[in-house]
Write a protein that holds these residues in place. Structure first.
Motif, PDB file in Angstrom:
ATOM      1  N   GLU A  57       0.838  -1.166  -0.106  1.00 49.02           N
ATOM      2  CA  GLU A  57       0.095   0.050   0.085  1.00 49.02           C
ATOM      3  C   GLU A  57       0.945   1.111  -0.074  1.00 49.02           C
ATOM      4  O   GLU A  57       0.588   2.244  -0.630  1.00 49.02           O
ATOM      5  CB  GLU A  57      -1.023   0.206   1.187  1.00 49.02           C
ATOM      6  CG  GLU A  57      -0.354   0.246   2.498  1.00 49.02           C
ATOM      7  CD  GLU A  57       0.130  -0.860   3.083  1.00 49.02           C
ATOM      8  OE1 GLU A  57       0.556  -0.846   4.180  1.00 49.02           O
ATOM      9  OE2 GLU A  57       0.357  -1.898   2.617  1.00 49.02           O
ATOM     10  N   ASP A  58       2.179   1.184   0.484  1.00 46.61           N
ATOM     11  CA  ASP A  58       3.076   2.375   0.517  1.00 46.61           C
ATOM     12  C   ASP A  58       3.370   2.843  -0.780  1.00 46.61           C
ATOM     13  O   ASP A  58       3.282   3.928  -1.349  1.00 46.61           O
ATOM     14  CB  ASP A  58       4.160   2.265   1.327  1.00 46.61           C
ATOM     15  CG  ASP A  58       3.795   2.210   2.820  1.00 46.61           C
ATOM     16  OD1 ASP A  58       2.792   2.598   3.280  1.00 46.61           O
ATOM     17  OD2 ASP A  58       4.653   1.402   3.640  1.00 46.61           O
ATOM     18  N   ALA A  59       3.559   1.764  -1.799  1.00 45.69           N
ATOM     19  CA  ALA A  59       4.103   1.975  -3.084  1.00 45.69           C
ATOM     20  C   ALA A  59       2.907   2.318  -4.034  1.00 45.69           C
ATOM     21  O   ALA A  59       3.129   3.201  -4.562  1.00 45.69           O
ATOM     22  CB  ALA A  59       4.557   0.590  -3.729  1.00 45.69           C
ATOM     23  N   ILE A  60       1.649   1.689  -3.651  1.00 46.83           N
ATOM     24  CA  ILE A  60       0.247   2.204  -4.387  1.00 46.83           C
ATOM     25  C   ILE A  60       0.161   3.723  -3.935  1.00 46.83           C
ATOM     26  O   ILE A  60       0.043   4.543  -5.048  1.00 46.83           O
ATOM     27  CB  ILE A  60      -0.752   1.340  -3.953  1.00 46.83           C
ATOM     28  CG1 ILE A  60      -0.424  -0.032  -4.440  1.00 46.83           C
ATOM     29  CG2 ILE A  60      -2.057   1.960  -4.466  1.00 46.83           C
ATOM     30  CD1 ILE A  60      -1.538  -1.096  -3.670  1.00 46.83           C
ATOM     31  N   MET A  61       0.286   4.042  -2.862  1.00 49.74           N
ATOM     32  CA  MET A  61      -0.216   5.368  -2.719  1.00 49.74           C
ATOM     33  C   MET A  61       1.008   6.376  -2.907  1.00 49.74           C
ATOM     34  O   MET A  61       0.675   7.655  -3.720  1.00 49.74           O
ATOM     35  CB  MET A  61      -0.266   5.698  -0.925  1.00 49.74           C
ATOM     36  CG  MET A  61      -1.437   5.028  -0.480  1.00 49.74           C
ATOM     37  SD  MET A  61      -1.658   4.694   1.320  1.00 49.74           S
ATOM     38  CE  MET A  61      -2.153   6.425   1.716  1.00 49.74           C
ATOM     39  N   ALA A  62       1.985   5.789  -2.966  1.00 45.39           N
ATOM     40  CA  ALA A  62       3.323   6.676  -3.355  1.00 45.39           C
ATOM     41  C   ALA A  62       3.154   7.116  -5.014  1.00 45.39           C
ATOM     42  O   ALA A  62       3.471   8.183  -5.608  1.00 45.39           O
ATOM     43  CB  ALA A  62       4.509   6.418  -2.950  1.00 45.39           C
ATOM     44  N   ALA A  63       2.829   5.763  -5.550  1.00 49.86           N
ATOM     45  CA  ALA A  63       2.691   5.903  -7.014  1.00 49.86           C
ATOM     46  C   ALA A  63       1.367   6.600  -7.651  1.00 49.86           C
ATOM     47  O   ALA A  63       1.738   7.424  -8.442  1.00 49.86           O
ATOM     48  CB  ALA A  63       2.794   4.527  -7.567  1.00 49.86           C
ATOM     49  N   ALA A  64       0.686   6.754  -7.019  1.00 54.53           N
ATOM     50  CA  ALA A  64      -0.684   7.285  -7.134  1.00 54.53           C
ATOM     51  C   ALA A  64      -0.394   8.737  -7.083  1.00 54.53           C
ATOM     52  O   ALA A  64      -0.746   9.618  -8.043  1.00 54.53           O
ATOM     53  CB  ALA A  64      -1.896   6.949  -6.341  1.00 54.53           C
ATOM     54  N   GLN A  65       0.336   9.170  -5.947  1.00 53.20           N
ATOM     55  CA  GLN A  65       0.708  10.727  -5.751  1.00 53.20           C
ATOM     56  C   GLN A  65       1.631  11.073  -6.987  1.00 53.20           C
ATOM     57  O   GLN A  65       1.294  12.357  -7.461  1.00 53.20           O
ATOM     58  CB  GLN A  65       1.194  10.750  -4.368  1.00 53.20           C
ATOM     59  CG  GLN A  65       1.509  12.355  -4.193  1.00 53.20           C
ATOM     60  CD  GLN A  65       0.283  13.458  -4.137  1.00 53.20           C
ATOM     61  OE1 GLN A  65      -0.992  12.640  -4.278  1.00 53.20           O
ATOM     62  NE2 GLN A  65       0.627  14.519  -4.170  1.00 53.20           N
ATOM     63  N   ARG A  66       2.647  10.489  -7.079  1.00 50.68           N
ATOM     64  CA  ARG A  66       3.853  10.761  -8.161  1.00 50.68           C
ATOM     65  C   ARG A  66       2.768  10.651  -9.420  1.00 50.68           C
ATOM     66  O   ARG A  66       3.437  11.964 -10.245  1.00 50.68           O
ATOM     67  CB  ARG A  66       4.559   9.767  -8.233  1.00 50.68           C
ATOM     68  CG  ARG A  66       5.740  10.041  -9.440  1.00 50.68           C
ATOM     69  CD  ARG A  66       6.783   8.985  -9.410  1.00 50.68           C
ATOM     70  NE  ARG A  66       6.433   7.657  -9.627  1.00 50.68           N
ATOM     71  CZ  ARG A  66       6.152   7.312 -10.692  1.00 50.68           C
ATOM     72  NH1 ARG A  66       6.196   7.795 -11.672  1.00 50.68           N
ATOM     73  NH2 ARG A  66       5.876   5.628 -10.819  1.00 50.68           N
ATOM     74  N   LEU A  67       2.103  10.012 -10.144  1.00 50.66           N
ATOM     75  CA  LEU A  67       1.292  10.077 -11.349  1.00 50.66           C
ATOM     76  C   LEU A  67       0.231  10.873 -11.378  1.00 50.66           C
ATOM     77  O   LEU A  67      -0.525  11.329 -12.384  1.00 50.66           O
ATOM     78  CB  LEU A  67       1.175   8.717 -11.688  1.00 50.66           C
ATOM     79  CG  LEU A  67       2.380   7.740 -11.734  1.00 50.66           C
ATOM     80  CD1 LEU A  67       1.948   6.293 -12.069  1.00 50.66           C
ATOM     81  CD2 LEU A  67       3.382   8.335 -13.131  1.00 50.66           C
ATOM     82  N   GLY A  68      -0.353  11.348 -10.152  1.00 58.41           N
ATOM     83  CA  GLY A  68      -1.625  12.066 -10.165  1.00 58.41           C
ATOM     84  C   GLY A  68      -2.832  11.148 -10.398  1.00 58.41           C
ATOM     85  O   GLY A  68      -3.948  11.398 -10.980  1.00 58.41           O
ATOM     86  N   VAL A  69      -2.705  10.008  -9.974  1.00 60.79           N
ATOM     87  CA  VAL A  69      -3.628   8.631 -10.082  1.00 60.79           C
ATOM     88  C   VAL A  69      -4.584   8.872  -9.040  1.00 60.79           C
ATOM     89  O   VAL A  69      -4.056   8.715  -7.829  1.00 60.79           O
ATOM     90  CB  VAL A  69      -3.095   7.420 -10.571  1.00 60.79           C
ATOM     91  CG1 VAL A  69      -3.865   6.310 -10.166  1.00 60.79           C
ATOM     92  CG2 VAL A  69      -2.488   7.475 -12.051  1.00 60.79           C
ATOM     93  N   GLY A  70      -5.992   8.576  -9.296  1.00 58.43           N
ATOM     94  CA  GLY A  70      -6.957   8.384  -8.027  1.00 58.43           C
ATOM     95  C   GLY A  70      -6.905   7.171  -7.490  1.00 58.43           C
ATOM     96  O   GLY A  70      -6.436   6.181  -7.835  1.00 58.43           O
ATOM     97  N   TYR A  71      -7.365   6.958  -6.100  1.00 55.72           N
ATOM     98  CA  TYR A  71      -7.034   5.823  -5.182  1.00 55.72           C
ATOM     99  C   TYR A  71      -8.335   5.961  -4.412  1.00 55.72           C
ATOM    100  O   TYR A  71      -8.660   7.025  -3.801  1.00 55.72           O
ATOM    101  CB  TYR A  71      -5.938   5.508  -4.544  1.00 55.72           C
ATOM    102  CG  TYR A  71      -5.455   6.395  -3.394  1.00 55.72           C
ATOM    103  CD1 TYR A  71      -6.218   6.802  -2.359  1.00 55.72           C
ATOM    104  CD2 TYR A  71      -4.201   7.333  -3.501  1.00 55.72           C
ATOM    105  CE1 TYR A  71      -5.672   7.352  -1.282  1.00 55.72           C
ATOM    106  CE2 TYR A  71      -3.578   7.890  -2.691  1.00 55.72           C
ATOM    107  CZ  TYR A  71      -4.471   8.002  -1.378  1.00 55.72           C
ATOM    108  OH  TYR A  71      -3.846   8.708  -0.339  1.00 55.72           O
ATOM    109  N   LEU A  72      -8.876   4.860  -3.970  1.00 52.36           N
ATOM    110  CA  LEU A  72     -10.080   4.801  -3.385  1.00 52.36           C
ATOM    111  C   LEU A  72      -9.886   3.235  -2.274  1.00 52.36           C
ATOM    112  O   LEU A  72      -9.967   2.221  -2.999  1.00 52.36           O
ATOM    113  CB  LEU A  72     -11.494   4.541  -4.013  1.00 52.36           C
ATOM    114  CG  LEU A  72     -11.887   5.922  -4.837  1.00 52.36           C
ATOM    115  CD1 LEU A  72     -12.602   5.026  -5.951  1.00 52.36           C
ATOM    116  CD2 LEU A  72     -12.426   6.761  -4.191  1.00 52.36           C
TER     117      LEU A  72
END
Length: 447
Positions: free
Chosen positions: A268-283
């Motif tokens: 989950e750390d990688a998911i949230m970090a990658a989402a922030q870097r790429l401007g990708v949404g998450y739920l």
């Protein structure tokens, strides 16, 4: 089941080629400017501003009475969006149109973007009782009146995890057909489509065919959703998957993820970090009420916002978490947007009954001190009545529940003023006046 991500240069070329048929970002933006839309691979709100989903999933279908408080709580914790579980009635109790409209009103009241999803498709082809995407579209078509005009606030997730690990080979064609049917029916909303393989796409079916699906949408307004659990247990896998979409200008969202799972330990750390870097949404999945051995996915214990779990604290308060990264949708920044607001009201319902058919004339009186502009009247037939047609209002029936909404020439009810509408229908057995009425969610008196 877990699979290692691999290079697929040929598939990437196919995606790129399919995108050549898409309209320019400016054309797509003009076409769908009344609501959420995709431009240059990004999700944009009705103001044309970039919007990144930062929110949670809430299982309304199983916990409908929890929804109003759940939405308040997740908003207070910083979320800008919520993905709401609905049921088509095939596997779980159907979420009716009136209920869907109430959910949207609550989302707007809490300034949350609402992602509505049909859950009965989960694991189709492998899970007993799961239904097809085509069946999910049948359900969405029954909700058209409840969702009309909500394109600025609502995204439609056509079907949750629409295939298990069998039959996923038809995902591309079936998804294209589902999107086409929605557009043919007049839905202008941004559509979200889930990956197969229980949402995790370990076969790369969605990854390698997303360009074809996007290009086949005449509105070019489709967003793709990946669910990241055990398949995505390393930063390399997370980053590679998301990069494949963003580098090709395809909109991608992490529609579900957790901090643990029975099929492996997602990163989950990688998911949230990658989402922030790429401007990708998450739920994140999900607010509360998980069972069947996955209780560890609860963000709050017992639906209590004051008792966040370790997972909940990580999602809301951790690095790259919701509080740190969420930005409210631009459509809400000018002030509260509750949708039609409740008002003091009185209803006169005059019934003319001829045994097997009847007329009803309804007068709504605004007994408050402010003008009502835009109204929704909800009531339930007391017996086996069926609505046929209405005048001076639009009306729809689900089971015994009836919802009437204004026409352009009846939308305004001044303080102390009235509007009237009528309808006819058929009936069997005893006919009577409905027991109660609500106007924009407020209970009315009856005359």
């Amino acid at each position: 089941m877990r699979r290692t991500l691999a290079t697929a240069a040929g598939a990437l070329l196919a995606i790129a080629a399919s995108l050549l048929t898409a309209p320019s970002p400016a054309q797509a933006e003009t076409r769908a400017a009344s609501g959420f839309h995709v431009g240059a691979g990004r999700l944009l709100d009705a103001n044309g501003e970039d919007f990144v989903l930062r929110g949670v999933n809430h299982a309304h279908a199983w916990y409908p009475t929890r929804t109003p408080q759940a939405l308040k709580d997740v908003k207070a914790l910083g979320a800008n969006s919520v993905r709401v579980v609905l049921a088509t009635g095939d596997r779980w109790t159907r979420t009716e149109a009136a209920d869907v409209a109430a959910i949207v009103t609550e989302c707007r009241r809490n300034r949350l973007v609402c992602v509505l999803e049909a859950h009965d498709t989960t694991g189709y082809g492998e899970q007993a009782g799961a239904v097809s995407l085509a069946r999910a579209v049948d359900y969405w078509l029954t909700l058209k009146d409840a969702l009309r005009g909500q394109e600025k606030y609502v995204l439609l997730n056509l079907g949750n995890e629409p295939y298990g690990n069998s039959g996923y080979q038809t995902w591309t064609a079936d998804t294209q057909k589902a999107v086409a049917r929605m557009r043919d029916a007049g839905f202008d909303h941004t559509l979200m489509v889930d990956a197969p393989n229980w949402g995790q796409d370990w076969t790369f079916t969605m990854r390698d065919n997303a360009g074809k699906v996007f290009a086949a949408d005449p509105a070019r307004n489709t967003v793709f959703s990946i669910h990241m659990y055990g398949v995505f247990d390393t930063a390399a896998e997370v980053n590679d998957y998301l990069n494949r979409f963003t580098s090709q200008g395809l909109p991608i969202v992490v529609g579900e993820f957790g901090n643990a799972h029975s099929d492996g330990d997602p990163d989950e750390d990688a998911i949230m970090a990658a989402a922030q870097r790429l401007g990708v949404g998450y739920l994140g999945w999900s607010w509360s009420g998980n069972g069947g051995g996955v209780e560890y996915l609860d963000l709050a214990t017992g639906f209590d916002a004051s008792r966040l779990t370790d997972w909940g604290r990580r999602l809301f308060d951790g690095s790259h978490g919701i509080r740190q990264t969420a930005r409210e949708a631009g459509v809400f920044t000018s002030g509260p947007d509750d949708g039609p607001t409740g008002a003091a009201c009185a209803i006169t319902y005059r019934l003319s009954d001829w045994g097997t058919w009847f007329n009803a004339d309804v007068t709504i009186r605004n007994t408050g001190t402010t003008t009502v502009k835009g109204w929704r009247l909800d009531f339930a037939f007391p017996g086996e009545q069926r609505l046929n047609q209405a005048w001076n209002a639009r009306a729809a029936q689900q089971g015994r529940q009836v919802r009437a909404t204004d026409e352009s020439w009846t939308e305004t009810i001044p303080a102390g003023g009235t509007v009237s509408f009528g309808f006819n229908g058929s009936s069997t057995g005893t006919n009577a006046v409905p027991a109660s009425f609500t106007l924009n969610g407020a209970v009315c008196t009856t005359n």
